[in-house]
Design a protein around this motif. Structure first.
Motif, PDB file in Angstrom:
ATOM      1  N   ASP A 246       0.823  -1.201   0.000  1.00 17.79           N
ATOM      2  CA  ASP A 246       0.000   0.000   0.000  1.00 17.79           C
ATOM      3  C   ASP A 246       0.860   1.256   0.000  1.00 17.79           C
ATOM      4  O   ASP A 246       0.576   2.236  -0.698  1.00 17.79           O
ATOM      5  CB  ASP A 246      -0.914  -0.031   1.220  1.00 17.79           C
ATOM      6  CG  ASP A 246      -1.888   1.132   1.274  1.00 17.79           C
ATOM      7  OD1 ASP A 246      -2.588   1.362   0.275  1.00 17.79           O
ATOM      8  OD2 ASP A 246      -1.939   1.816   2.310  1.00 17.79           O
ATOM      9  N   SER A 247       1.944   1.235   0.750  1.00 20.69           N
ATOM     10  CA  SER A 247       2.793   2.409   0.908  1.00 20.69           C
ATOM     11  C   SER A 247       3.627   2.686  -0.333  1.00 20.69           C
ATOM     12  O   SER A 247       3.778   3.846  -0.738  1.00 20.69           O
ATOM     13  CB  SER A 247       3.713   2.227   2.118  1.00 20.69           C
ATOM     14  OG  SER A 247       4.638   3.277   2.225  1.00 20.69           O
ATOM     15  N   ALA A 248       4.197   1.645  -0.926  1.00 19.49           N
ATOM     16  CA  ALA A 248       5.167   1.831  -2.008  1.00 19.49           C
ATOM     17  C   ALA A 248       4.592   1.571  -3.393  1.00 19.49           C
ATOM     18  O   ALA A 248       5.318   1.654  -4.377  1.00 19.49           O
ATOM     19  CB  ALA A 248       6.374   0.919  -1.773  1.00 19.49           C
ATOM     20  N   GLY A 249       3.307   1.248  -3.481  1.00 20.61           N
ATOM     21  CA  GLY A 249       2.718   0.978  -4.786  1.00 20.61           C
ATOM     22  C   GLY A 249       3.158  -0.344  -5.381  1.00 20.61           C
ATOM     23  O   GLY A 249       3.299  -0.480  -6.603  1.00 20.61           O
ATOM     24  N   LEU A 250       3.376  -1.324  -4.534  1.00 16.57           N
ATOM     25  CA  LEU A 250       3.793  -2.652  -4.970  1.00 16.57           C
ATOM     26  C   LEU A 250       2.575  -3.540  -5.165  1.00 16.57           C
ATOM     27  O   LEU A 250       1.516  -3.299  -4.594  1.00 16.57           O
ATOM     28  CB  LEU A 250       4.706  -3.297  -3.924  1.00 16.57           C
ATOM     29  CG  LEU A 250       5.897  -2.468  -3.441  1.00 16.57           C
ATOM     30  CD1 LEU A 250       6.540  -3.132  -2.233  1.00 16.57           C
ATOM     31  CD2 LEU A 250       6.908  -2.292  -4.551  1.00 16.57           C
ATOM     32  N   GLY A 251       2.733  -4.602  -5.921  1.00 11.69           N
ATOM     33  CA  GLY A 251       1.742  -5.659  -5.952  1.00 11.69           C
ATOM     34  C   GLY A 251       2.159  -6.755  -4.995  1.00 11.69           C
ATOM     35  O   GLY A 251       3.341  -6.880  -4.645  1.00 11.69           O
ATOM     36  N   ALA A 252       1.210  -7.565  -4.545  1.00  9.92           N
ATOM     37  CA  ALA A 252       1.527  -8.679  -3.650  1.00  9.92           C
ATOM     38  C   ALA A 252       0.515  -9.795  -3.881  1.00  9.92           C
ATOM     39  O   ALA A 252      -0.691  -9.536  -3.922  1.00  9.92           O
ATOM     40  CB  ALA A 252       1.503  -8.241  -2.189  1.00  9.92           C
ATOM     41  N   THR A 253       1.011 -11.010  -4.049  1.00 10.00           N
ATOM     42  CA  THR A 253       0.144 -12.158  -4.294  1.00 10.00           C
ATOM     43  C   THR A 253       0.635 -13.344  -3.479  1.00 10.00           C
ATOM     44  O   THR A 253       1.802 -13.392  -3.054  1.00 10.00           O
ATOM     45  CB  THR A 253       0.137 -12.562  -5.783  1.00 10.00           C
ATOM     46  OG1 THR A 253       1.436 -13.065  -6.153  1.00 10.00           O
ATOM     47  CG2 THR A 253      -0.224 -11.382  -6.680  1.00 10.00           C
ATOM     48  N   VAL A 254      -0.248 -14.302  -3.274  1.00  5.49           N
ATOM     49  CA  VAL A 254       0.128 -15.544  -2.609  1.00  5.49           C
ATOM     50  C   VAL A 254      -0.695 -16.676  -3.195  1.00  5.49           C
ATOM     51  O   VAL A 254      -1.867 -16.500  -3.537  1.00  5.49           O
ATOM     52  CB  VAL A 254      -0.077 -15.452  -1.070  1.00  5.49           C
ATOM     53  CG1 VAL A 254      -1.541 -15.226  -0.715  1.00  5.49           C
ATOM     54  CG2 VAL A 254       0.454 -16.693  -0.368  1.00  5.49           C
ATOM     55  N   ASP A 255      -0.063 -17.822  -3.354  1.00  3.04           N
ATOM     56  CA  ASP A 255      -0.757 -19.022  -3.806  1.00  3.04           C
ATOM     57  C   ASP A 255      -0.163 -20.203  -3.059  1.00  3.04           C
ATOM     58  O   ASP A 255       0.998 -20.165  -2.629  1.00  3.04           O
ATOM     59  CB  ASP A 255      -0.603 -19.215  -5.308  1.00  3.04           C
ATOM     60  CG  ASP A 255      -1.657 -20.153  -5.884  1.00  3.04           C
ATOM     61  OD1 ASP A 255      -2.575 -20.548  -5.134  1.00  3.04           O
ATOM     62  OD2 ASP A 255      -1.572 -20.495  -7.068  1.00  3.04           O
ATOM     63  N   SER A 256      -0.959 -21.239  -2.869  1.00  2.00           N
ATOM     64  CA  SER A 256      -0.502 -22.359  -2.056  1.00  2.00           C
ATOM     65  C   SER A 256      -1.258 -23.626  -2.434  1.00  2.00           C
ATOM     66  O   SER A 256      -2.420 -23.576  -2.843  1.00  2.00           O
ATOM     67  CB  SER A 256      -0.723 -22.050  -0.561  1.00  2.00           C
ATOM     68  OG  SER A 256      -0.171 -23.054   0.253  1.00  2.00           O
ATOM     69  N   VAL A 257      -0.565 -24.741  -2.296  1.00  2.00           N
ATOM     70  CA  VAL A 257      -1.159 -26.057  -2.510  1.00  2.00           C
ATOM     71  C   VAL A 257      -0.901 -26.893  -1.266  1.00  2.00           C
ATOM     72  O   VAL A 257       0.267 -27.085  -0.891  1.00  2.00           O
ATOM     73  CB  VAL A 257      -0.554 -26.759  -3.741  1.00  2.00           C
ATOM     74  CG1 VAL A 257      -1.159 -28.152  -3.906  1.00  2.00           C
ATOM     75  CG2 VAL A 257      -0.762 -25.928  -5.001  1.00  2.00           C
ATOM     76  N   PRO A 258      -1.938 -27.345  -0.573  1.00  2.00           N
ATOM     77  CA  PRO A 258      -1.728 -28.155   0.631  1.00  2.00           C
ATOM     78  C   PRO A 258      -0.800 -29.335   0.354  1.00  2.00           C
ATOM     79  O   PRO A 258      -0.962 -30.055  -0.633  1.00  2.00           O
ATOM     80  CB  PRO A 258      -3.141 -28.620   0.994  1.00  2.00           C
ATOM     81  CG  PRO A 258      -4.035 -27.551   0.434  1.00  2.00           C
ATOM     82  CD  PRO A 258      -3.370 -27.126  -0.850  1.00  2.00           C
ATOM     83  N   GLY A 259       0.184 -29.478   1.211  1.00  2.00           N
ATOM     84  CA  GLY A 259       1.126 -30.573   1.069  1.00  2.00           C
ATOM     85  C   GLY A 259       2.268 -30.303   0.116  1.00  2.00           C
ATOM     86  O   GLY A 259       3.212 -31.104   0.030  1.00  2.00           O
TER      87      GLY A 259
END
Length: 263
Positions: free
Chosen positions: A215-228
């Protein structure tokens, strides 16, 4: 990267160090009480820890701190920012991505287990260094906690679509669907990042700081995950925040009135 309902560092439990214990209490106040109370609790500790940094303005100074001091400083910055106290302005110089990543890992317990791969070295604008460093440190800390000794990798680049992704990957247990959905919503919408009444009280404080950094620096941020199979998180750095290390051009903050900085 499973969120926790209460902050407690298993590698620096509250009972082993008074400063860490006080920070634990302050971090939990971010969840349960007025943000101003948490800020009053943490600012003296933040000022004391920041005073231990060697002279200068570069992020590389973090590498010269004792490991637990660097970790405690990271927690103090996190608590101050999430209590709506702004960024403390500890790092005020441009920084190459590789050096920034190493400085970020200095504040992470077990950071030496993280492999850094830089496909394209670029220099980060001075005003974006502190948020980016903090966000990467939190993602690396989350990955190390989830990995249980398995591999964690931080990769910068290659660029795509006008951004340079910095990716943190672990091969741990992964996130359950509900936790992943909450994390993705937090990083996408960034609602309630700076307050305890976020509507999602179980959201991890680390991911909230990543959202605050974006929010402060104008960055993007994502997360993805697969159990195990593990989790992959990315910070997307826009091209206008980067330059070739050989380019001496100075940076100016294009949104000087929008930055959340500590007075």
């Amino acid at each position: 990267m499973a969120p926790a309902t209460e902050f407690r560092s298993p590698r620096h439990p509250a009972g082993t160090d008074p400063a860490v214990g006080q920070l634990t209490a302050a971090l939990n106040r971010v969840r349960t009480t007025a943000a101003l109370d948490a800020l009053y609790a943490v600012r003296p500790m933040l000022d004391l820890l920041a005073g231990q940094l060697p002279s200068g303005a570069g992020a590389g100074r973090l590498l010269l701190l004792a490991p637990q001091t660097a970790v405690t400083l990271r927690l103090a910055v996190r608590a101050a920012v999430l209590a709506d106290g702004g960024w403390p302005g500890l790092h005020c110089e441009t920084e190459p991505l590789g050096g920034l990543a190493r400085a970020a890992l200095a504040g992470v317990d077990g950071g030496d287990r993280v492999e850094i791969v830089v496909h394209l070295e670029r220099t980060v604008a001075a005003w974006a260094v502190e948020p980016l460093l903090a966000g990467l440190a939190e993602l690396a800390d989350n990955a190390l906690r989830a990995s249980d000794g398995t591999q964690v990798v931080l990769v910068a680049g290659p660029p795509a679509g006008g951004v340079l992704p910095v990716t943190v990957t672990d091969t741990g247990t992964g996130m359950e669907a509900a936790a992943l959905a909450r994390a993705q919503a937090l990083l996408r919408h960034r609602r309630g990042v700076y307050t305890a009444s976020s509507g999602s009280p179980a959201d991890g404080l680390g991911l909230r700081l990543v959202a605050a950094a974006a929010d402060s620096a104008g960055l993007g941020a994502t997360v993805d995950s697969v159990p195990g199979r593990g989790t992959t998180a990315q910070v997307l750095v826009p091209a206008h925040l980067l330059t070739d290390p050989a380019d001496p051009a100075a940076y100016a903050d294009p949104h000087p009135h929008d930055r959340r900085t500590t007075p």
